[in-house]
Design an enzyme around this catalytic site. Structure first.
Site, mmCIF file in Angstrom:
data_model
loop_
_atom_site.group_PDB
_atom_site.id
_atom_site.type_symbol
_atom_site.label_atom_id
_atom_site.label_comp_id
_atom_site.label_asym_id
_atom_site.label_seq_id
_atom_site.Cartn_x
_atom_site.Cartn_y
_atom_site.Cartn_z
ATOM 1 N N VAL A 164 -1.952 -13.405 101.454
ATOM 2 C CA VAL A 164 -2.912 -12.473 101.626
ATOM 3 C C VAL A 164 -2.404 -11.131 102.261
ATOM 4 O O VAL A 164 -2.926 -10.163 101.791
ATOM 5 C CB VAL A 164 -3.868 -12.999 103.010
ATOM 6 N N GLU A 174 -6.083 -5.947 97.591
ATOM 7 C CA GLU A 174 -7.389 -6.443 96.921
ATOM 8 C C GLU A 174 -8.061 -5.523 96.071
ATOM 9 O O GLU A 174 -8.631 -5.702 95.017
ATOM 10 C CB GLU A 174 -8.208 -7.010 97.937
ATOM 11 N N ASP A 202 -6.980 26.371 68.308
ATOM 12 C CA ASP A 202 -7.704 27.230 67.287
ATOM 13 C C ASP A 202 -7.714 28.492 68.167
ATOM 14 O O ASP A 202 -7.516 28.771 69.366
ATOM 15 C CB ASP A 202 -8.929 26.909 67.016
#
Length: 935
Positions: free
Chosen positions: A303, A308, A350
């Site tokens: 854990v 998570e 451009d």
């Protein structure tokens, strides 16, 4: 009432169309004679009225595709339970259940469910965020309403509308051509790579729809020509809608960043499992722990190692970045583009409309009678050369005036329309179309446009275009008396020098010519029409640079981003504009389209690698594609701008294809990754800065998550290595509260950090640079993580030793030290929470001092920390929660002991960053050259 195409492309289609006058639907054959089709649709060549169109829209619905399949959210939710980090937690829950510690197993399962729900909500939010971007740039269509052309949202097109289709448009509904001819790219429907010609003159009744030469389908692109067509099917009733209804598969475009993080998740899962598996025998055999305690240790290890919120928070950070860019004027079509923007190191831009304002106006006309300044207020005497020039400028032109007198159309053509009107030429667009017999649309390769027009004295070819392409086609010039005279070599040289002189002043110059055709049928071949021309004169136009572009260029140069101008304009004009905005500072190398065509791939590679200031002038869209390929082959991350139909391959090939939202064609916008709603180069710089900021913030979040692994795992390692002599300093349930409760909101807030000073003074990151690097991991695990772990354990022993505990003393329920033990674990819990606060502030910058960005500059983080402290207070002081989690109230002295924790952790990292800056010789506060990204 409804409208539907009932049969596939290869059959005669019968449409049960909805009419809005209350009559029942009738069978409709789109290939029947045009007059019958218009009758069945209750329409005419002049289109619908606005009121009638609104009524039909209510009945047939919007012209949009929608999914007819079932819900996908259950499958999307299920994915959240099966990603690698979730699988790791399932393993921990199963392990706890097997050895009989059901409360821990249930708690871990609750964590899985909460995390899955959180991830699902975040990803759905991200998905909606991207979908909502359509509102920033809705697809448009030009229709004839109330007898006049009007631009409307494509979703409002209804059966019976008359579409006006021009080069570059994406056709928004299935329609039958009424007049004109167009080249259409059918690749989206048929897979054919070459465009096909569709003409109103090629009507064939009763043939399969796919073979009808006067039908245009929704979703296809017009690559040339112009036409008008009556709509017979919209939305899901079009052929494209039928295909969409057949396919219910929705793919997920996983970005390289998400793929990289998913690999890291698997690595974390593997390392955690190996650690857990290794420590269980070590704890039982080496340290003498019982199997139950060893499993508790293994579950805690698993854990503690699982970040998570990693995947959903990254997805959310990218989505937030996309939304912020949209507000700045850059609509990004996919999440992965935000990541790519941060590593862009070459911009191929451009000139017209991107570096300049794209507000052309004619300033000077040159004819055989001399130079004529249109901006002069002095009256102009009658001049036959100017009259002929003005007539040709209007004839070879598709711009028009609306009912308010505003010129509509291409900026170059509107400028010439206004100039022609000022010279007294006839500008009525309807009359112009009536007299026009044929049009050869502007060809980017030929760099010119021609029309064949009738008049009272015959049929004429009118041509306008780049002087270097029109002048060689001219054999004569209109003299001062209005008669043709031979163009000599000396005169040609004089005219070329004249054009160059105007170009050096930043003016755009076009040549205008004509030819009277002999009686008979006009030529169908362009080469037959555009020959033996009579030169009428030159038109010089100005298009000033945008005021904000110079600052944006400076920002890009400071950020190590190279800017290459690729334009269809004259090289001298482009060089002048480039110098005015700061792209070039010396004499740039100007390469013409012809010179580029003669270059080998090796020569082009050498040119790009050895020439810092480079301008490609009179370039074709194919040249853009070639330059993009060469730069990508050399390892550069390329952003390429474009607006024309033929720019689409280069936009797709570039890492970031950038289309113009105002002046760009639908085809270019479809091919691009990003669309500029303001056609502004400065927005590109803002987008790159925002991309870098989002990438940095993701790294900050990952660092913040990783920095908690060491302090969360340390209590279980101490417990295992002591063989149980030291009681477990932190319970699994308390650890779960930290992971899913106190840690989450500050982590999310780090995704909204403002740009770090000096962000746009760094060189671009490499394409293959990993988001998780060894220095970051060392800083998280072995520097700040180790400090936080030491502080957490210090609080634990401070309470336990203060209560008289000695090594090996029992602390279980019923023992004298049990309450002290509960306070000690609570102290560890609260110490880790306090450490999180310090880590959050340390994570806000990587090298700059916190003072340089402002301690209070992220209100979301401050709110997250306030929530974190409030939740910790509930855990520590609310009796039912105390009983559930095994905590006990802390005394003021204990709280005072933990108060310095955030400052110790943040201060240690502040010293580390100061040493890094000192070693690199960087000042404490690095002011960016300019700031474009929203904070």
């Amino acid at each position: 009432m409804h409208s539907s195409v009932s049969l596939p492309l290869d059959s005669v289609v019968s449409v049960d169309t909805a009419l809005v006058d209350g009559e029942p639907g009738i069978d409709l054959d789109p290939t029947e004679r045009v007059e019958l089709l218009l009758r069945d649709l209750h329409s005419s060549r002049s289109g619908l009225t606005s009121r009638e169109a609104q009524r039909r829209l209510i009945h047939v619905g919007p012209n949009a595709l929608h999914r007819r399949g079932g819900r996908t959210w259950p499958r999307e939710l299920m994915v959240q339970f099966t990603h690698p980090l979730a699988l790791l937690l399932w393993a921990a829950a199963g392990l706890a259940w097997l050895v009989g510690i059901e409360p821990v197993a249930i708690a871990v399962i609750v964590v899985i469910v909460i995390n899955a729900a959180f991830a699902f909500v975040q990803e759905r939010h991200a998905e909606r965020a991207v979908e909502l971007l359509a509102a920033y740039l809705p697809a448009r269509a030009t229709v004839v309403r109330d007898g006049e052309m009007a631009a409307i949202d494509a979703v409002d097109v209804v059966p019976g509308d008359v579409l006006v289709i021009q080069e570059g448009d994406r056709i928004s509904a299935d329609a039958r051509l009424l007049e004109g001819g167009i080249e259409v790219d059918l690749s989206e429907l048929t897979g054919e790579s070459l465009p096909v010609f569709r003409s109103a003159d090629a009507a064939e009744a009763g043939v399969p729809l796919a073979q009808a030469s006067d039908i245009a389908f929704s979703g296809t692109a017009c690559t040339g020509g112009d036409a008008q067509a009556v709509v017979f099917a919209t939305g899901m009733h079009t052929e494209l809608g039928r295909i969409a209804a057949l396919s219910e598969r929705v793919g997920h475009d996983e970005s390289p960043l998400e793929h990289q993080v998913r690999q890291v998740a698997w690595l974390i899962a593997l390392v955690s499992l190996l650690l857990g598996a290794a420590f269980v025998p070590l704890a039982t055999l080496g340290a003498g722990l019982s199997l139950l305690n060893a499993v508790v240790f293994a579950v805690g290890l698993l854990v503690g190692n699982v970040p998570e919120g990693l995947l959903p928070t990254i997805t959310l950070a990218l989505a937030v970045g996309v939304r912020d860019l949209a507000r700045r004027g850059a609509v990004v079509k996919r999440l992965s583009a935000v990541e790519t923007l941060g590593s862009t190191d070459v911009i191929c831009t451009d000139k017209t409309g991107t570096l300049t304002e794209n507000r052309m106006r004619v300033t000077v006309l040159h004819t055989a009678t001399g130079t004529h300044d249109l901006e002069s207020r002095t009256p102009r005497p009658s001049d036959p050369t100017l009259t002929r020039l003005a007539t040709a400028m209007i004839a070879c032109n598709n711009a028009r005036f609306d009912h308010t007198g505003r010129a509509l159309g291409d900026p170059t053509e509107t400028a010439m329309l206004v100039a022609g009107a000022a010279l007294g030429a006839e500008v009525d667009s309807d009359e112009r179309q009536r007299l026009r017999q044929k049009q050869f649309h502007f060809d980017p390769a030929r760099k010119r446009m021609s029309t064949i027009d009738s008049s009272s004295d015959g049929v004429w070819v009118h041509t306008k275009g780049a002087p270097e392409t029109v002048l060689p086609l001219c054999t004569t010039e209109l003299d001062a008396d209005g008669h043709p005279q031979l163009l000599t070599t000396d005169r040609r040289t004089t005219l070329v020098d004249l054009v160059d002189a105007q170009a050096r002043q930043g003016l755009r110059v076009l040549a205008v010519a004509e030819r009277r055709l002999p009686s008979g049928t006009p030529p169908d071949a362009r080469d037959q029409a555009e020959r033996d021309l009579l030169l009428l004169g030159f038109v010089a136009m100005t298009d000033p640079p945008r005021a904000e572009v110079a600052d944006a260029v400076a920002v890009c140069h400071a950020a190590g981003i190279r800017i290459i101008v690729i334009t269809g304009d004259n090289g001298l004009t482009a060089a002048t504009i480039a110098a005015q905005v700061g792209i070039t500072h010396g004499e740039p190398v100007v390469v013409t389209g012809e010179e580029l065509e003669r270059m080998s791939e090796a020569e082009l590679d050498t040119l790009l690698s050895t020439t810092p200031e480079l301008i490609f002038a009179r370039s074709s869209p194919e040249a853009k594609l070639r330059v993009a390929d060469a730069l990508r082959e050399a390892g550069h991350v390329v952003a390429m701008t474009g607006d024309g139909v033929n720019d689409a391959p280069a936009l797709r090939r570039a890492d970031i294809g950038i289309a113009m939202g105002r002046s760009g064609t639908d085809v270019a916008r479809e091919a691009a990754t990003m669309i500029l709603t303001d056609d502004n180069f400065a927005t590109i710089a803002a987008a790159i800065e925002a991309g870098r900021r989002v990438y940095d913030n993701i790294r900050k979040f990952i660092f913040y998550i990783f920095a908690h692994a060491t302090p969360e795992v340390t209590p279980f390692i101490v417990f295992a290595l002591s063989g149980g002599s030291i009681p477990l300093p932190l319970t699994v349930l308390q650890l779960l509260v930290i992971d899913i409760g106190t840690e989450t909101l500050p982590a999310l807030a780090l995704g909204r950090e403002p740009a770090e000073p000096g962000l746009m003074r760094r060189p671009p990151r490499r394409r293959d640079e990993s988001i998780i690097q060894i220095p970051m991991v060392l800083r998280a695990w072995l520097f700040l993580g180790a400090i936080a772990a030491a502080l957490g354990m210090a609080g634990f022993f401070y309470v336990l030793l203060g209560a008289g505990w000695h090594l090996g003393d029992p602390t279980g329920p019923g023992t004298p030290l049990h309450h002290a033990y509960l306070q000690a674990t609570t102290m560890t819990f609260f110490g880790l929470v306090a450490g999180q606060i310090g880590t959050a502030f340390a994570a806000r910058t990587e090298r700059a001092s916190l003072r340089s960005i402002g301690v209070l500059s992220n209100p979301l983080l401050l709110g997250g920390i306030a929530f974190e402290l409030a939740l910790a207070a509930v855990v520590v002081y609310v009796p039912p929660i105390q009983h559930l989690l095994g905590t006990a109230a802390l005394t003021p002295a204990m709280l005072a002991f933990t108060a310095p924790y955030p400052f110790i952790i943040w201060g240690a990292d502040e010293i580390r960053r100061w040493l890094l800056r000192r070693r690199a010789g960087v000042p404490e506060t690095i002011a960016p050259a300019a700031s474009f990204a929203k904070t």
